[in-house]
Design a protein around this motif. Sequence first.
Motif, PDB file in Angstrom:
ATOM      1  N   PRO A  48     -10.435   0.813   4.694  1.00 60.11           N
ATOM      2  CA  PRO A  48      -9.797   1.375   6.012  1.00 60.11           C
ATOM      3  C   PRO A  48      -8.601   0.822   6.016  1.00 60.11           C
ATOM      4  CG  PRO A  48     -11.924   0.188   6.244  1.00 60.11           C
ATOM      5  CD  PRO A  48     -11.584  -0.010   4.835  1.00 60.11           C
ATOM      6  N   ARG A  49      -7.724   1.806   6.822  1.00 55.28           N
ATOM      7  CA  ARG A  49      -6.160   1.320   6.937  1.00 55.28           C
ATOM      8  C   ARG A  49      -5.834   0.573   7.883  1.00 55.28           C
ATOM      9  NH1 ARG A  49      -3.311   3.543   2.593  1.00 55.28           N
ATOM     10  NH2 ARG A  49      -4.821   5.183   1.617  1.00 55.28           N
ATOM     11  N   THR A  50      -4.754  -0.178   7.959  1.00 54.94           N
ATOM     12  CA  THR A  50      -4.239  -0.913   9.138  1.00 54.94           C
ATOM     13  C   THR A  50      -3.653   0.110   9.920  1.00 54.94           C
ATOM     14  OG1 THR A  50      -2.336  -1.413   7.931  1.00 54.94           O
ATOM     15  CG2 THR A  50      -3.949  -3.063   7.931  1.00 54.94           C
ATOM     16  N   VAL A  51      -3.627  -0.273  11.207  1.00 51.97           N
ATOM     17  CA  VAL A  51      -2.945   0.730  12.318  1.00 51.97           C
ATOM     18  C   VAL A  51      -1.428   0.618  12.125  1.00 51.97           C
ATOM     19  CG1 VAL A  51      -2.608   1.138  14.856  1.00 51.97           C
ATOM     20  CG2 VAL A  51      -4.962   0.349  13.847  1.00 51.97           C
ATOM     21  N   LEU A  52      -1.040   1.713  12.067  1.00 51.28           N
ATOM     22  CA  LEU A  52       0.591   2.168  11.718  1.00 51.28           C
ATOM     23  C   LEU A  52       1.422   1.748  13.036  1.00 51.28           C
ATOM     24  CD1 LEU A  52       0.533   4.760   9.251  1.00 51.28           C
ATOM     25  CD2 LEU A  52       0.967   2.666   8.738  1.00 51.28           C
ATOM     26  N   LEU A  91      -1.314   7.743   4.288  1.00 51.25           N
ATOM     27  CA  LEU A  91      -1.142   6.502   5.257  1.00 51.25           C
ATOM     28  C   LEU A  91      -2.247   6.458   6.492  1.00 51.25           C
ATOM     29  CD1 LEU A  91       2.792   6.759   5.435  1.00 51.25           C
ATOM     30  CD2 LEU A  91       1.395   5.124   3.872  1.00 51.25           C
ATOM     31  N   LEU A  92      -2.767   7.410   6.748  1.00 53.93           N
ATOM     32  CA  LEU A  92      -3.863   7.310   7.759  1.00 53.93           C
ATOM     33  C   LEU A  92      -5.158   7.639   7.497  1.00 53.93           C
ATOM     34  CD1 LEU A  92      -1.486   9.816  10.069  1.00 53.93           C
ATOM     35  CD2 LEU A  92      -1.832   7.214  10.126  1.00 53.93           C
ATOM     36  N   LEU A  93      -5.574   8.298   6.275  1.00 54.51           N
ATOM     37  CA  LEU A  93      -7.051   8.525   5.976  1.00 54.51           C
ATOM     38  C   LEU A  93      -7.423   7.185   5.350  1.00 54.51           C
ATOM     39  CD1 LEU A  93      -7.172  12.320   5.329  1.00 54.51           C
ATOM     40  CD2 LEU A  93      -7.618  11.163   7.568  1.00 54.51           C
ATOM     41  N   PRO A  94      -8.809   6.696   5.685  1.00 51.07           N
ATOM     42  CA  PRO A  94      -9.283   5.905   4.631  1.00 51.07           C
ATOM     43  C   PRO A  94      -9.582   6.183   3.448  1.00 51.07           C
ATOM     44  CG  PRO A  94     -10.876   6.466   6.314  1.00 51.07           C
ATOM     45  CD  PRO A  94      -9.654   7.148   6.685  1.00 51.07           C
ATOM     46  N   LYS A  95      -9.265   5.635   2.367  1.00 50.46           N
ATOM     47  CA  LYS A  95      -9.407   5.993   0.940  1.00 50.46           C
ATOM     48  C   LYS A  95     -11.012   5.516   0.525  1.00 50.46           C
ATOM     49  CE  LYS A  95      -4.828   6.144  -0.950  1.00 50.46           C
ATOM     50  NZ  LYS A  95      -3.950   5.741  -2.029  1.00 50.46           N
ATOM     51  N   LYS A  96     -11.493   6.270  -0.389  1.00 48.37           N
ATOM     52  CA  LYS A  96     -12.616   5.950  -0.935  1.00 48.37           C
ATOM     53  C   LYS A  96     -12.418   5.739  -2.428  1.00 48.37           C
ATOM     54  CE  LYS A  96     -17.716   6.479  -0.808  1.00 48.37           C
ATOM     55  NZ  LYS A  96     -18.674   7.549  -0.291  1.00 48.37           N
ATOM     56  N   GLU A  97     -13.234   4.536  -2.725  1.00 49.20           N
ATOM     57  CA  GLU A  97     -13.255   4.030  -4.172  1.00 49.20           C
ATOM     58  C   GLU A  97     -14.109   4.924  -4.928  1.00 49.20           C
ATOM     59  OE1 GLU A  97     -12.187  -0.592  -4.524  1.00 49.20           O
ATOM     60  OE2 GLU A  97     -13.925   0.006  -3.322  1.00 49.20           O
ATOM     61  N   THR A  98     -13.885   5.322  -6.232  1.00 51.75           N
ATOM     62  CA  THR A  98     -14.664   5.817  -7.061  1.00 51.75           C
ATOM     63  C   THR A  98     -15.742   4.845  -7.515  1.00 51.75           C
ATOM     64  OG1 THR A  98     -13.346   5.782  -8.892  1.00 51.75           O
ATOM     65  CG2 THR A  98     -13.165   7.750  -7.769  1.00 51.75           C
ATOM     66  N   MET A  99     -16.647   5.380  -8.208  1.00 51.20           N
ATOM     67  CA  MET A  99     -17.672   4.223  -8.842  1.00 51.20           C
ATOM     68  C   MET A  99     -16.936   3.637  -9.973  1.00 51.20           C
ATOM     69  SD  MET A  99     -20.418   3.929  -7.036  1.00 51.20           S
ATOM     70  CE  MET A  99     -21.418   2.845  -8.302  1.00 51.20           C
ATOM     71  N   LYS A 100     -16.112   4.279 -10.709  1.00 51.26           N
ATOM     72  CA  LYS A 100     -15.447   3.559 -11.791  1.00 51.26           C
ATOM     73  C   LYS A 100     -14.413   2.473 -11.537  1.00 51.26           C
ATOM     74  CE  LYS A 100     -12.536   4.769 -15.549  1.00 51.26           C
ATOM     75  NZ  LYS A 100     -11.776   5.980 -16.352  1.00 51.26           N
ATOM     76  N   GLN A 101     -13.784   2.808 -10.306  1.00 50.42           N
ATOM     77  CA  GLN A 101     -13.040   1.825  -9.623  1.00 50.42           C
ATOM     78  C   GLN A 101     -13.811   0.423  -9.053  1.00 50.42           C
ATOM     79  OE1 GLN A 101     -11.264   4.597  -6.848  1.00 50.42           O
ATOM     80  NE2 GLN A 101      -9.209   4.451  -7.743  1.00 50.42           N
ATOM     81  N   ILE A 102     -15.063   0.772  -8.538  1.00 55.42           N
ATOM     82  CA  ILE A 102     -15.823  -0.374  -8.078  1.00 55.42           C
ATOM     83  C   ILE A 102     -16.424  -1.082  -9.205  1.00 55.42           C
ATOM     84  CG2 ILE A 102     -17.959  -0.714  -6.827  1.00 55.42           C
ATOM     85  CD1 ILE A 102     -17.416   1.622  -4.997  1.00 55.42           C
ATOM     86  N   LYS A 103     -16.775  -0.339 -10.159  1.00 54.28           N
ATOM     87  CA  LYS A 103     -17.385  -1.045 -11.399  1.00 54.28           C
ATOM     88  C   LYS A 103     -16.418  -1.766 -12.062  1.00 54.28           C
ATOM     89  CE  LYS A 103     -21.138   2.068 -12.488  1.00 54.28           C
ATOM     90  NZ  LYS A 103     -21.565   2.979 -13.365  1.00 54.28           N
ATOM     91  N   SER A 104     -14.945  -1.582 -12.205  1.00 49.90           N
ATOM     92  CA  SER A 104     -14.016  -2.295 -12.626  1.00 49.90           C
ATOM     93  C   SER A 104     -13.498  -3.382 -12.049  1.00 49.90           C
ATOM     94  CB  SER A 104     -12.697  -1.111 -12.905  1.00 49.90           C
ATOM     95  OG  SER A 104     -12.166  -1.010 -11.694  1.00 49.90           O
TER      96      SER A 104
END
Length: 123
Positions: A48-52, A91-104
């Motif tokens: 989630p992104r902080t409110v700009l 800057l506005l949309l929440p990013k979603k981590e990939t499984m590879k990023q989570i595992k790392s």
Amino acid sequence: MNRNPKEKFARIDIRVKPKDKEKIKRIAEKCNLPVSEYIVQRALGYEPRTVLPDAFFDFYNKLCELCNTAGFTPETESKLLSFIDEIHSELLLPKKETMKQIKSRIEVSDKWLPPDSGLSKTG
């Protein structure tokens, strides 16, 4: 994250240290989310992104207006629209981590460790 308004919700209770609870609460407030929604988004791999600040939205809206009213060549307009979409996504949309990023991020041990309590394999 779209949710069906008729969908029933399940409850998950967690225990955290008071200082961690306060930290989670502050971060959720910065993202303009209730604590439970913030935790759900993080658990599902979203960031989630902080409110700009309002100044950003004023700038963003003026940039969109400029694109709509100025007499750009189709190529320039296409590049500007692409740039506006990139700003919106980054800057506005929440990013979603990939499984590879989570595992790392998670340290996984190759060795099996016995549980802290209960019977062990050697016991």
